[in-house]
Each structure stands twice: as structure tokens, then as C-alpha cells.
Design an enzyme around this catalytic site. Structure first.
Site, PDB file in Angstrom:
ATOM      1  CG  ASP A 135      -6.233 -29.753  89.082  1.00 14.44           C
ATOM      2  OD1 ASP A 135      -5.475 -30.581  88.347  1.00 14.44           O
ATOM      3  OD2 ASP A 135      -5.631 -28.919  89.812  1.00 14.44           O
TER       4      ASP A 135
ATOM      5  CG  ASN B  22       3.388 -47.291  94.144  1.00 16.55           C
ATOM      6  OD1 ASN B  22       3.642 -46.860  95.159  1.00 16.55           O
ATOM      7  ND2 ASN B  22       3.975 -47.119  92.839  1.00 16.55           N
TER       8      ASN B  22
ATOM      9  NE  ARG C 165      -6.289 -37.486  75.527  1.00 19.00           N
ATOM     10  CZ  ARG C 165      -5.245 -38.108  76.270  1.00 19.00           C
ATOM     11  NH1 ARG C 165      -5.262 -38.785  77.227  1.00 19.00           N
ATOM     12  NH2 ARG C 165      -3.885 -37.904  75.932  1.00 19.00           N
TER      13      ARG C 165
ATOM     14  CG  HIS D 231       4.555 -36.898  89.451  1.00 18.71           C
ATOM     15  ND1 HIS D 231       4.188 -37.064  88.465  1.00 18.71           N
ATOM     16  CD2 HIS D 231       5.590 -35.998  89.683  1.00 18.71           C
ATOM     17  CE1 HIS D 231       5.218 -36.582  87.619  1.00 18.71           C
ATOM     18  NE2 HIS D 231       6.089 -35.774  88.319  1.00 18.71           N
TER      19      HIS D 231
HETATM   20  C1  GAR Z   1       5.321 -45.080  89.968  1.00 23.28           C
HETATM   21  O1  GAR Z   1       6.705 -44.692  90.117  1.00 23.28           O
HETATM   22  C2  GAR Z   1       4.423 -43.736  89.884  1.00 23.28           C
HETATM   23  O2  GAR Z   1       5.044 -42.769  90.367  1.00 23.28           O
HETATM   24  C3  GAR Z   1       4.526 -43.531  88.579  1.00 23.28           C
HETATM   25  O3  GAR Z   1       4.408 -44.871  87.635  1.00 23.28           O
HETATM   26  C4  GAR Z   1       5.041 -45.690  88.697  1.00 23.28           C
HETATM   27  C5  GAR Z   1       4.300 -47.020  88.562  1.00 23.28           C
HETATM   28  O4  GAR Z   1       4.979 -48.037  89.144  1.00 23.28           O
HETATM   29  N1  GAR Z   1       3.540 -42.667  87.895  1.00 23.28           N
HETATM   30  C6  GAR Z   1       3.554 -41.319  87.152  1.00 23.28           C
HETATM   31  O5  GAR Z   1       4.760 -41.526  86.597  1.00 23.28           O
HETATM   32  C7  GAR Z   1       2.476 -40.892  86.681  1.00 23.28           C
HETATM   33  N2  GAR Z   1       2.810 -39.914  85.868  1.00 23.28           N
HETATM   34  P1  GAR Z   1       4.187 -49.245  89.821  1.00 23.28           P
HETATM   35  O6  GAR Z   1       3.216 -49.931  88.413  1.00 23.28           O
HETATM   36  O7  GAR Z   1       5.362 -50.298  89.974  1.00 23.28           O
HETATM   37  O8  GAR Z   1       3.315 -49.117  91.039  1.00 23.28           O
END
Ligand code: GAR
Length: 199
Positions: free
Chosen positions: A140, A16, A64, A108
Site C-alpha cells: 500500500d 528470490n 520519485r 520483507h
Molecule cells: C531479500 O532478503 C528481501 O527480503 C530483501 O532483499 C533481499 C533480496 O535478496 N528485501 C527487503 O529488504 C525489502 N525491504 P535477493 O536479491 O537475493 O532476492
């Protein structure tokens, strides 16, 4: 139009991040890519495109808040107007989120509010839904609960495995995530209660 500095937070492969790089959004400057995992492939993608990188390994912090205080410290020099969570697999507390109120967006892999948390594609398959999808939302202080910017539907076929479904989900992610970043950077998003208005 002046460009807005954005930080992309990653933990893994960074497809992404790549989609955002490839989109060449005129209103956005990719100021920094930050990873909580020192070996995330996303860091290599950033370096290939001469984007500065920062690594803040969460394992080196006891709490955290200490981890998030370091994130804030590292971001200081980049004058960031938007933080994009692109597969960043750490939950951010209200301490961090309130520092960047309405300036953090997350991707997400499901149609929220269905299947929040992790393994969302598997959750959708196990539940037996016929459609799932992708959501881009403001962050949020809940988990996957913030106001929704864009969503896209992905049909589930009887023959789908988790991998084949994830492949379809990624395709939609790579399409709508850069679009949401562009809308933000062009100043076209406003928040009214739970709703995001797109101008
Ligand atoms: C993506 O599918 C994103 O939606 C998910 O991690 C992946 C990252 O892929 N995010 C979550 O699950 C957040 N809770 P990438 O590293 O190839 O972009």
C-alpha cells in the site's frame, strides 16, 4: 488455466527471482524483470532464462514521480497483472502504487509489523528477539504496511550472526515467496480490510 503476466522488480542478487523462476509456476508468465540498478546480478539470471529485462536507473531522475512515470511507461508493453518486488530497494509512492492497486506484492525479511525498513535482520538481532521471519504482503502507500499474505517464522539462536540469520531468512523466503505468487496468479487471494483471505 491462462497465465498471468508478471513483472519482477529487483535491485540486487536476485536469489528470490531465481526461486520464482525455479518454481515454474504454471499460472504465471515471467514477462519482464526490471531493475533500478544497471549492474544487478538478477538481470543476468533473467537473461539466462530468456526473460526480457528493463533497466530504469533511479539516479537519472530528479524526482520519485519522474522515475515512477518511467517505470509505468516501460511496463506498458508487457500487459502486467502482478508486480513482484523481489529485493527492490526503492520506496514506491502512492502515485505508482495506485496505478497497480492490490497488484503489487513485496517480500520483507522480518515478521511485520516488527522491523520494517532496512537491515531488518540486524534490527531483530539488536533487539534480542528469539524469533523473526519473513513476510509477503500487498503493497500500500506506507512502508511495509500492506495486508499480509504469508508469513514464516525463523528462530534466532544465541550463536547467530547477521549473516547466519540472513541465510536462514533467505531459505524461508525462497519457500514462501513463490507460493504467494502462485496463490495470486491462481486468483486465490482476496483482500478484506487489512486481511488477506486465501481461498
Ligand atoms: C531479500 O532478503 C528481501 O527480503 C530483501 O532483499 C533481499 C533480496 O535478496 N528485501 C527487503 O529488504 C525489502 N525491504 P535477493 O536479491 O537475493 O532476492
Amino acid at each position: 488455466m491462462s497465465k498471468k503476466n508478471i513483472a519482477v522488480f529487483v535491485s540486487g542478487s536476485g536469489t528470490n527471482l531465481q526461486a520464482i523462476i525455479d518454481a515454474q509456476i504454471k499460472s504465471a508468465n515471467l514477462a519482464v524483470v526490471l531493475s533500478n540498478k544497471p549492474d544487478a546480478y538478477a538481470l543476468e539470471r533473467a537473461l539466462k532464462h530468456n526473460i526480457p529485462v528493463e533497466v530504469v536507473d533511479h539516479k537519472e531522475f530528479d524526482t520519485r514521480e519522474a522515475f515512477e512515470a518511467e517505470l509505468i511507461e516501460r511496463l506498458k508493453k508487457y500487459n502486467v497483472k502482478l508486480i513482484v518486488l523481489a529485493g527492490f530497494m526503492r520506496i514506491l509512492t502512492s502515485f505508482f502504487v495506485n496505478n497497480y492497486k492490490h497488484r503489487i506484492i513485496n517480500l520483507h525479511p522480518a515478521l511485520l509489523p516488527s522491523f520494517p525498513g532496512i537491515h531488518s535482520a540486524k534490527q531483530a538481532l539488536d533487539y534480542g528477539v528469539k524469533i523473526t521471519g519473513v513476510t509477503v504482503h500487498f503493497v500500500d502507500d506506507g512502508v511495509d504496511t500492506g495486508p499480509i499474505i504469508l508469513q514464516s517464522v525463523v528462530p534466532i539462536d544465541d550463536s547467530d550472526s547477521e549473516d547466519s540469520l540472513l541465510e536462514k531468512i533467505h531459505k524461508e523466503e525462497h519457500r514462501i515467496f513463490p507460493e504467494a505468487v502462485k496463490l495470486f496468479c491462481e486468483g486465490r487471494l482476496s483482500i478484506s480490510g487489512r486481511k488477506v483471505i486465501i481461498k
